[in-house]
Structure formats: structure tokens, C-alpha cells
Scaffold this active site. Structure first.
Site, PDB file in Angstrom:
ATOM      1  N   CYS A 168       0.833  -1.202   0.000  1.00  0.00           N
ATOM      2  CA  CYS A 168       0.000   0.000   0.000  1.00  0.00           C
ATOM      3  C   CYS A 168       0.868   1.254   0.000  1.00  0.00           C
ATOM      4  O   CYS A 168       1.288   1.737   1.055  1.00  0.00           O
ATOM      5  CB  CYS A 168      -0.933   0.004   1.206  1.00  0.00           C
ATOM      6  N   CYS A 171      -0.555   4.164   1.992  1.00  0.00           N
ATOM      7  CA  CYS A 171      -0.444   4.098   3.459  1.00  0.00           C
ATOM      8  C   CYS A 171       0.980   4.405   3.908  1.00  0.00           C
ATOM      9  O   CYS A 171       1.195   5.048   4.922  1.00  0.00           O
ATOM     10  CB  CYS A 171      -0.778   2.705   3.986  1.00  0.00           C
ATOM     11  N   ASP A 172       1.960   3.894   3.169  1.00  0.00           N
ATOM     12  CA  ASP A 172       3.332   3.886   3.689  1.00  0.00           C
ATOM     13  C   ASP A 172       4.297   4.807   2.947  1.00  0.00           C
ATOM     14  O   ASP A 172       5.406   5.047   3.422  1.00  0.00           O
ATOM     15  CB  ASP A 172       3.895   2.444   3.619  1.00  0.00           C
TER      16      ASP A 172
END
Ligand code: NAP
Length: 348
Positions: A168, A171-172
Site C-alpha cells: 500500500c 499508506c506507507d
């Protein structure tokens, strides 16, 4: 008293089903998923895959442009993601999901932040058990648990999860370890291009590694990759091993050519997977008909009935073909109407 409608899942299909069921006075109960680390790693947190994306450009009704006035008046302050966006291009995935959730709760849908882990569809009413132990009875169930990101399954990939390996980018991607560093994205579809484009805001170069010599992504997304000077497409290669050590995490990857089996190494601090998805149907094994790819089968398409009478499926969990937010919302609506008609026919 058994619930009339229980909805499992909280992506566009789940919330649309909840909006329709609530407006039909069926007082739906939504299990939106558990907010636990295991689900974060598996990509199955509440609000589904759209909560893991950036701009949503193709959901009808949300054109590109400055929607900040509408969004700030419609959403609680903690759900304003506007400040995080580099340019305001329209609605973001998380905003869209919070809007749908709010629309459902405005009509009276109730929400439990937990996973359903056990089901009995032979009992009447159906029996459902949540991870936290709660037991619920229901006359109808709409399954809208979506799908989650795939990994390649290499041992080295597992070793560096949370230490440079991620499925992801959104997200990261902003983590310090990826800033101004070379990064790798694996895949050739829309997700891979979207992730590479997003990561190019942080990394020095993004190597987009694809196993063929032609992208699967839509033409508009392909052009985005070709036009981005920070994206380097590595054609006809697959990862052989993620390289790294315990102290630094990922330091690179060894790639293998799909044309001649030759190998080469590329330095990178991040290794991002964008190679498709697996439907979230594990908890339904042996309970409903599931196809060879793991997707729930509709027994009478375009109706959303599954192999258990009174259980309906909507969204990506039963769609390995379109997999769009708007098609998921559409089948969520259909499932709620199917559930309503089923209840009416049974006089419930
Ligand atoms: P996808 O379209 O299924 O693409 C998966 C990609 O991963 C393919 O290029 C595939 O290669 C590659 N791949 C699969 N298994 C692999 C393996 N073991 N090793 C190496 N490569 C592998 O999945 P997606 O990109 O997640 O898209 C899913 C759906 O969401 C699509 O309908 C897409 O249009 C939609 N979507 C849309 C947007 C947007 O419009 N902005 C953004 C994201 C997703 P091959 O091409 O060789 O099969």
C-alpha cells in the site's frame, strides 16, 4: 430479535447497501471490520480499498476541482484529508468512504467496528459471530467484504514486511525511509501506475517492474506513467528476491528477465506490490459457493443471491471483472433491494 439485514463490509458496496436498506426501514446493522494491526497488514481495515487510495477521478458526481467547501461541511474535522493532498484534484478515496458511511448512519444504519469470523447459514435465523465474541442473528445477510492486495509469496518479501516491503503505497509512501530514495513498484495495472505516480512525489526514482512488455493499465494511466520523468519502466522482469538486512530493511531487489532468465540487481529502499487482489472470503469457506479464484458466485445474475437463500453478495467479493467503486456501489444497491424483496416475500 433477529436483525432484518446484516451487512458485512464497509466499502462502496457495503455503504450503498446500508443506505438503501436504512431508507427502506430495515434498520441495517453493518459490521465494518476490526481496526486491528492484522487487518492493516492484510489491507482489510474498515472502509476498504478506497481508504487506501488518493484521488478518485472516476466516481460520478465528484469532478476534479476544489470540493473543499462541500467536504468540510459534510465531514467531521478528523476526516478532512484535504491538507494531505498535494494538489486538490477532487475527492479522495478516504473522503468518499467517510461520506458514504455518514450518508448511511444519517439514515439510521448502525455500525459495529468488528469482523464477522463465523457464520451459520443453515440455521434460521442465520447465526453470525464476531471476532470480539458478539453473536448476532439475522434474517438476511449482505456480504460486501471486498478484496485485499496480493503478495508474491517470496520468503524475502515476508522478511521485510513493514521494513521496506508494502502493498500500500498510499499508506506507507510518505515514511522517511522512502524519501529521495529509489523505489520499486511491481505490477502493470492501474494500481501499479497509480502507486508509482504517487510514490514519485517522495522517491528519487520509481522503477515500475512489469512481467510483460505492455502495461495492462488503462490508456490514460499508461500515459501518466510515460509522462512522469521519475518513473522508469522495467519491462519483462519479475522479482527474484528482495535484498536487504535486518538493520536497514530493504536495500534492493534482484530481478529476473522473463525473456531470457538473466538477472540484474536494482538498489531501492522500498518494494511495493501492486499485483492484484484476492477476495476476502476465507471465513465463508464451505458455507457458500465460491469460484476457483475465491470469489462468491451469484446463483441467478444479475440478482445478487448466493448459494444460501437470504444471503446476498455485492462489490469486489463477487466481482473479478469490473472491480470499480461505482460498480461495487451499484451491486450494493441491488443486494439491498434483493434483501428487501426476500424479506417482504417471507412476510418479515
Ligand atoms: P490488475 O488490473 O489485475 O493488474 C495486476 C497487475 O499485476 C497486472 O499487470 C499483472 O500482470 C501483474 N501481476 C499479477 N500477478 C503477478 C505476479 N505474480 N508477478 C508479477 N506481476 C503480476 O489489478 P489492479 O491494477 O489492482 O486493478 C484492479 C482493478 O481496479 C482494475 O479493474 C483497475 O482498472 C481498477 N483500478 C482503477 C484505478 C483507476 O482508474 N485510477 C486505480 C486502481 C485500480 P499482467 O498484466 O501480465 O497480467
Amino acid at each position: 430479535m433477529p436483525e432484518k439485514v446484516v451487512i458485512i463490509g464497509s466499502g462502496p458496496a457495503g455503504w450503498t447497501a446500508a443506505i438503501y436498506a436504512a431508507r427502506a426501514n430495515l434498520e441495517p446493522l453493518v459490521f465494518e471490520g476490526a481496526a486491528i494491526e492484522e487487518n492493516r497488514l492484510a489491507g482489510t481495515l474498515p472502509l476498504g480499498q478506497l481508504a487506501l487510495t488518493t484521488e478518485v477521478e472516476n466516481y460520478p458526481g465528484f469532478p476534479a476541482g476544489d470540493l473543499s467547501g462541500f467536504l468540510t461541511s459534510s465531514l467531521e474535522e478528523e476526516h478532512h484529508y484535504l491538507a494531505d493532498m498535494h494538489e486538490k484534484k477532487g475527492v479522495s478515496g478516504p473522503e468518499l468512504m467517510h461520506l458514504m458511511r455518514k450518508q448511511a448512519t444519517n439514515f439510521g444504519a448502525r455500525v459495529i467496528t468488528d469482523d464477522i469470523v463465523e457464520v451459520d447459514f443453515e440455521a434460521e435465523p442465520f447465526q453470525l459471530k464476531a471476532l470480539g465474541g458478539q453473536e448476532t442473528e439475522a434474517h438476511t445477510v449482505i456480504i460486501a467484504t471486498g478484496a485485499s492486495a496480493n503478495y508474491l509469496g517470496m520468503e524475502s518479501e515476508e522478511r521485510f514486511k513493514n521494513n521496506g516491503v508494502s502493498a500500500c503505497a498510499v499508506c506507507d509512501g510518505a515514511l522517511p525511509r522512502f524519501r529521495n530514495q529509489p523505489l520499486i513498484v511491481v505490477g502493470g495495472g492501474d494500481s501499479a501506475v497509480e502507486e508509482a505516480d504517487y510514490l514519485s512525489k517522495f522517491g528519487s526514482t520509481v522503477h515500475l517492474v512489469h512481467r510483460r512488455d505492455e502495461l495492462r493499465a488503462s490508456k490514460i494511466m499508461q500515459q501518466r506513467a510515460f509522462d512522469n520523468p521519475k518513473i522508469d519502466i522495467v519491462w519483462s522482469h519479475v522479482p527474484d528476491e528482495v535484498l536487504g538486512n535486518d538493520a536497514d530493511g530493504v536495500t534492493g531487489v534482484r530481478l529476473r528477465s522473463t525473456k531470457d532468465d538473466s538477472t540484474r540487481e536494482i538498489d531501492a529502499t522500498g518494494f511495493f506490490l501492486a499485483i492484484g487482489h484476492t477476495p476476502n472470503t476465507k471465513f465463508l469457506a464451505g458455507k457458500l459457493d465460491i469460484n476457483e479464484k475465491g470469489y462468491l458466485c451469484w446463483t441467478n445474475p444479475p440478482r445478487t443471491n448466493t448459494s444460501a437463500l437470504g444471503v446476498f453478495a455485492a462489490g469486489d467479493v463477487s466481482d473479478d471483472y469490473y472491480r470499480q467503486a461505482v460498480t461495487a456501489a451499484g451491486t450494493g444497491c441491488a443486494a439491498a433491494l434483493d434483501a428487501e424483496r426476500y424479506l417482504a416475500a417471507k412476510g418479515l
